[in-house]
Design an enzyme around this catalytic site. Structure first.
Site, PDB file in Angstrom:
ATOM      1  N   ARG A  96       0.833  -1.208   0.000  1.00 19.78           N
ATOM      2  CA  ARG A  96       0.000   0.000   0.000  1.00 19.78           C
ATOM      3  C   ARG A  96       0.867   1.257   0.000  1.00 19.78           C
ATOM      4  O   ARG A  96       0.493   2.300   0.519  1.00 19.78           O
ATOM      5  CB  ARG A  96      -0.940   0.009   1.207  1.00 19.78           C
ATOM      6  CG  ARG A  96      -0.273  -0.137   2.559  1.00 19.78           C
ATOM      7  CD  ARG A  96      -1.292   0.054   3.664  1.00 19.78           C
ATOM      8  NE  ARG A  96      -0.717  -0.187   4.980  1.00 19.78           N
ATOM      9  CZ  ARG A  96      -1.317   0.129   6.116  1.00 19.78           C
ATOM     10  NH1 ARG A  96      -2.495   0.731   6.086  1.00 19.78           N
ATOM     11  NH2 ARG A  96      -0.756  -0.134   7.271  1.00 19.78           N
ATOM     12  N   ASP A 128      -6.588  -3.340   0.379  1.00 18.76           N
ATOM     13  CA  ASP A 128      -7.120  -2.287  -0.477  1.00 18.76           C
ATOM     14  C   ASP A 128      -6.087  -1.214  -0.793  1.00 18.76           C
ATOM     15  O   ASP A 128      -6.385  -0.272  -1.527  1.00 18.76           O
ATOM     16  CB  ASP A 128      -8.371  -1.653   0.156  1.00 18.76           C
ATOM     17  CG  ASP A 128      -8.103  -1.013   1.517  1.00 18.76           C
ATOM     18  OD1 ASP A 128      -6.922  -0.886   1.913  1.00 18.76           O
ATOM     19  OD2 ASP A 128      -9.084  -0.624   2.189  1.00 18.76           O
ATOM     20  N   ARG A 182       6.368   9.772   3.785  1.00 22.08           N
ATOM     21  CA  ARG A 182       7.422   9.811   4.809  1.00 22.08           C
ATOM     22  C   ARG A 182       8.761  10.115   4.145  1.00 22.08           C
ATOM     23  O   ARG A 182       9.014   9.723   3.002  1.00 22.08           O
ATOM     24  CB  ARG A 182       7.496   8.506   5.599  1.00 22.08           C
ATOM     25  CG  ARG A 182       7.981   7.323   4.816  1.00 22.08           C
ATOM     26  CD  ARG A 182       8.408   6.163   5.737  1.00 22.08           C
ATOM     27  NE  ARG A 182       7.317   5.597   6.503  1.00 22.08           N
ATOM     28  CZ  ARG A 182       6.659   4.498   6.153  1.00 22.08           C
ATOM     29  NH1 ARG A 182       6.946   3.879   5.026  1.00 22.08           N
ATOM     30  NH2 ARG A 182       5.701   4.024   6.916  1.00 22.08           N
ATOM     31  N   ASP A 257      11.394  -7.372   7.589  1.00 17.57           N
ATOM     32  CA  ASP A 257      11.050  -6.442   6.509  1.00 17.57           C
ATOM     33  C   ASP A 257      10.789  -5.037   7.048  1.00 17.57           C
ATOM     34  O   ASP A 257      10.606  -4.098   6.263  1.00 17.57           O
ATOM     35  CB  ASP A 257       9.835  -6.939   5.722  1.00 17.57           C
ATOM     36  CG  ASP A 257       8.622  -7.182   6.597  1.00 17.57           C
ATOM     37  OD1 ASP A 257       8.702  -8.046   7.485  1.00 17.57           O
ATOM     38  OD2 ASP A 257       7.596  -6.498   6.418  1.00 17.57           O
TER      39      ASP A 257
END
Length: 465
Positions: A96, A128, A182, A257
């Site tokens: 996402r 989504d 970010r 991760d």
């Protein structure tokens, strides 16, 4: 620690091209029904020369994701694998979010603009590709608080509300959607190396190693680049683990991760600040075994770094990698001493380990909160009117007497406040409630201002290291 970044001239690059097409897939951002600017971090933007953008241009780039000039022409969803709660998962990647741009900051470091909630990618699986507005607000609060407490963290650059109603199982729904940007010193993770090793792609492992050393550490690869890189990651992540402890922070999901090879903290989901020094305190409701509990974070990060060593084993013999891994405990202890003294406002010296142990025992036995302790003992002397005379503090009072207070440790007027600036779950929920119920953003902006004031009080200390 915690120094306001210097303003920079916009300096776009596209260094990630050196790893393409193996590292990422080109993607397109979602087309959102609305783009309402809710938060722009001009302090962080100034460090990469983006603070002069008008609100209109800001929304175009960080809500509609029109390319910034001179950098990536199209977003890239990064590919990686990872151990998630110690179970290997080869079916993950940027589900996402994506890498949107790269540029140099005022110190010449390579910086990434990455997103969260920007739409579906080939790695979304059944998701989504969206971010809740509450999740974006929580990320602002986490990154601002950690930055103020000296933690090497990503910066929340932008939050734009998208006009979408999202369904979630872990919060009241429908809930408002958002797109976040970010600012990070790279999005290359331990999981990026794990994927290359899993695929037995030696060439990609070598390219990743060279990229990290050259572009992220600014070093010329030497005789043993994999061990050289692992050594740098061990150093940075040992410091990261210590910084979490001194801040009283629990990341919640320290999967491989989620560990950046620059040792920069990022990706804040179920984070919490623990009110007390409680080794068993967990942040994620689904962490049933306490794998990533407050007191186990150094162990978890060290374990993740060991997975990087396992991946690099495809390139070199084990001995030099093991040698680097074994440095972690000592480096962590050194970082704990340095950071604990920094927050306490005392000059580091011999006996720091015993002093820290005595402080932890005092907090545990008396029920004194972490933020309260550091606030009351700033400069190494207890604040007047606060009782630390009981037996719980006997050992600490004796230990701290051997540490000199840093010059002007209490110079900032923050240290005269009756209570410390904290960020516990009740206040997080209250800030969100004001937004959710009344669309009142004033409490959030007031909290960010208060956090930055606390950060300024810490950064004025000449012992900031």
């Amino acid at each position: 620690m915690n120094q306001t970044p210097q303003a920079a001239i916009y300096s776009p690059v596209a260094q990630i091209d050196a790893l393409m097409p193996d590292i990422a897939a080109p993607v397109d951002a979602a087309d959102f029904p609305q783009t309402i600017l809710r938060f722009r971090n001009d302090r962080a933007a100034a460090s990469v020369g983006l603070d002069s953008l008008s609100d209109e241009a800001w929304i175009a780039h960080f809500g509609r994701f029109e390319p910034l000039p001179g950098t990536l022409p199209r977003p890239l969803a990064l590919r990686y694998h990872g151990h998630q709660f110690r179970h290997y998962n080869p079916d993950i990647g940027d589900g996402r979010g994506f890498l949107f741009a790269q540029m140099r900051d005022s110190d010449g470091r390579l910086m990434d603009l990455g997103t969260k909630g920007s739409g579906q990618t080939p790695y979304s699986r059944f998701g989504d590709g969206r971010l809740t507005l509450k999740g974006g607000v929580r990320e602002i609060l986490a990154t601002e608080m950690l930055e103020a407490l000296g933690v090497n963290t990503s910066k929340t650059l932008s939050i734009i509300e998208t006009g979408e109603a999202l369904e979630r199982n872990d919060e009241p729904s429908p809930t408002r959607g958002a797109a976040m940007v970010r600012l990070s010193h790279s999005h290359i993770r331990i999981g990026s190396f794990q994927r290359a090793a899993f695929l037995e792609d030696r060439a990609l492992l070598e390219k990743l190693t060279d990229y990290a050393l050259t572009h992220l550490y600014g070093e010329v690869p030497g005789d043993n680049p994999p061990a050289q890189l692992l050594g740098r990651v061990v150093e940075r992540t040992a410091d990261l683990a210590a910084s979490y402890m001194v801040a009283g922070f629990v990341h919640g999901v320290l999967n491989s991760d989620n560990i950046n090879v620059t040792g920069e903290s990022f990706d804040y989901g179920p984070w919490r600040f623990t009110p007390l020094w409680d080794a068993n305190f967990t942040a994620a409701y689904f962490d049933h075994q306490g794998l990533y509990a407050f007191g186990r974070q150094a162990e978890a990060i060290h374990w993740d770094v060991a997975q990087l060593a396992v991946s690099l084993r495809a390139l070199v013999e084990a001995a030099p990698l093991i040698e680097q891994l074994e440095r972690f405990p000592a480096l962590y202890a050194q970082a704990m001493a340095r950071r604990f003294c920094w927050r306490l406002g005392v000059v580091p010296g011999d006996g720091a380990d015993a002093m820290i142990a005595a402080a932890v025992r005092g907090m545990a036995m008396s029920g004194t909160g972490i933020d309260r302790f550091f606030h009351d003992w700033r400069g190494g002397v207890a604040r007047e009117g606060h009782d630390y005379d009981d037996a719980a503090w006997d050992a600490f009072r004796g230990a701290i007497a051997g540490f000199a207070g840093v010059e002007d440790a209490r110079r900032h007027d923050y240290w005269t406040d009756a209570a410390p600036c904290s960020m516990h779950i009740e206040e997080v929920e209250a800030i969100w409630s004001a937004i959710d119920t009344d669309d009142d953003w004033a409490p959030l902006h007031a909290k960010v201002a208060a956090i930055r004031r606390m950060g300024a009080a810490h950064s004025e200390c000449i012992a900031a290291a």
